[in-house]
Design a protein around this motif. Structure first.
Motif, PDB file in Angstrom:
ATOM      1  N   VAL A  92       0.782  -1.309   0.139  1.00 17.82           N
ATOM      2  CA  VAL A  92       0.061  -0.023  -0.098  1.00 17.82           C
ATOM      3  C   VAL A  92       0.843   1.167   0.215  1.00 17.82           C
ATOM      4  O   VAL A  92       1.751   1.148   0.748  1.00 17.82           O
ATOM      5  CB  VAL A  92      -0.977   0.048   1.167  1.00 17.82           C
ATOM      6  N   LYS A  93       0.630   2.257  -0.719  1.00 19.38           N
ATOM      7  CA  LYS A  93       1.284   3.540  -0.768  1.00 19.38           C
ATOM      8  C   LYS A  93       1.132   4.258   0.571  1.00 19.38           C
ATOM      9  O   LYS A  93      -0.068   4.311   1.243  1.00 19.38           O
ATOM     10  CB  LYS A  93       0.579   4.477  -1.793  1.00 19.38           C
ATOM     11  N   PHE A  94       2.317   4.596   0.994  1.00 18.00           N
ATOM     12  CA  PHE A  94       2.176   5.374   2.437  1.00 18.00           C
ATOM     13  C   PHE A  94       1.455   6.463   2.474  1.00 18.00           C
ATOM     14  O   PHE A  94       0.730   6.897   3.438  1.00 18.00           O
ATOM     15  CB  PHE A  94       3.790   5.710   2.723  1.00 18.00           C
ATOM     16  N   GLU A  95       1.488   7.275   1.414  1.00 16.29           N
ATOM     17  CA  GLU A  95       0.554   8.336   1.433  1.00 16.29           C
ATOM     18  C   GLU A  95      -0.969   7.981   1.636  1.00 16.29           C
ATOM     19  O   GLU A  95      -1.692   9.053   2.345  1.00 16.29           O
ATOM     20  CB  GLU A  95       0.604   9.164  -0.185  1.00 16.29           C
ATOM     21  N   THR A  96      -1.425   6.870   1.041  1.00 20.18           N
ATOM     22  CA  THR A  96      -2.662   6.583   1.379  1.00 20.18           C
ATOM     23  C   THR A  96      -2.836   6.060   2.814  1.00 20.18           C
ATOM     24  O   THR A  96      -4.211   6.378   3.467  1.00 20.18           O
ATOM     25  CB  THR A  96      -3.211   5.212   0.183  1.00 20.18           C
TER      26      THR A  96
END
Length: 273
Positions: A92-96
């Protein structure tokens, strides 16, 4: 010999972005392998713009008196918690992943913060003191014009003061009411009475009562009860509707009531009558 093409600006930006992504992934791997304060601070610096962006969006919708820096500070702690808890293996993208935690930390800070400015509270106190003094003098609630005159302000200034002082009476529905031994604290919204809500027990009792009332009644008898007690028609109007005389309707009504009183005698405590 074909000359090498000159890289465009777009090509350079793509290469820089790719290099940056590679560097960030390496930083993440290093931090997860050895979570030092130095590496975590580098990750915080990398994602700090996310904190500032979300803080500004929330701050724009808040009343005057809330400090943007307080939101950024709370969001930074949320970011640090997200960095510590982030799992690289999930893909999972850290920003998300981190944005909900950042915003949640800011909202938690707002819940514990008294955002009403001191000046507003001071104005509210002055207005209340003037209101009480005038009420004691006149023996009645004072008008807005009288309060404005006592405060020495114009009607326009008083209207603005009154509008601002309304903020003092606002209560956050997420305000903690008291703590419990469980994981969830009781908040203001949990104890508010829903005046429009209906007691499900009473609703079931009414349905049961209606079934009992109408049981054993023929069509005309049921209509007499409904038209008289629910539609509030007179005996004469009911007679015209059912093609019966007024005296006949009155006679049937008396007979129905006697039967119902007999049926309800044993169930009065159950229905509270």
């Amino acid at each position: 010999m074909i000359p090498n093409p000159v890289p465009t600006r777009a090509d350079r930006e793509v290469r820089m972005s790719t290099k940056t992504d590679v560097d960030v992934m390496e930083l993440w791997r290093d931090f997860k392998a050895q979570p030092t304060t130095s590496l975590r601070n580098r990750l915080v610096e990398r994602y700090l713009p996310l904190v500032k962006y979300n803080a500004e969006r929330i701050w724009q919708r808040l009343p005057d008196g809330v400090d943007l820096d307080d939101l950024i500070s709370a969001g930074t702690f949320g970011l640090m918690d997200a960095i510590d808890a982030f799992d690289l293996s999930r893909g999972v993208k850290f920003e998300t992943y981190c944005v909900p935690r950042i915003r949640g930390a800011m909202l938690d800070e707002l819940r514990t913060m008294d955002w009403v400015p001191r000046l507003v509270r001071s104005k509210h106190s002055r207005m209340e003191e003037a209101r009480k003094a005038l009420e004691a003098i006149h023996g009645r609630p004072p008008t807005d014009a009288e309060i404005a005159e006592r405060l020495g302000v114009t009607p326009e200034e008083f209207e603005k003061m009154a509008l601002e002082s309304n903020a003092v009476g606002l209560v956050s529905l997420n305000k903690k009411w008291y703590e419990t031994d469980s994981y969830k604290d009781v908040r203001e919204i949990d104890i508010l009475e829903d005046k429009k809500g209906e007691d499900p027990t009473r609703r079931l009792q009414r349905k049961d009562l209606m079934r009992m009332v109408t049981r054993g009644l023929n069509r005309n008898e049921r209509l007499i009860i409904i038209l008289y007690y629910y539609e509030e028609l007179t005996m004469k109007e009911i007679g015209a509707t059912l093609d019966l005389s007024e005296s006949r309707v009155s006679q049937m009504h008396s007979s129905i009531i006697q039967r119902l009183q007999s049926q309800l005698a044993d169930r009065r405590p159950e229905f509270g009558i």
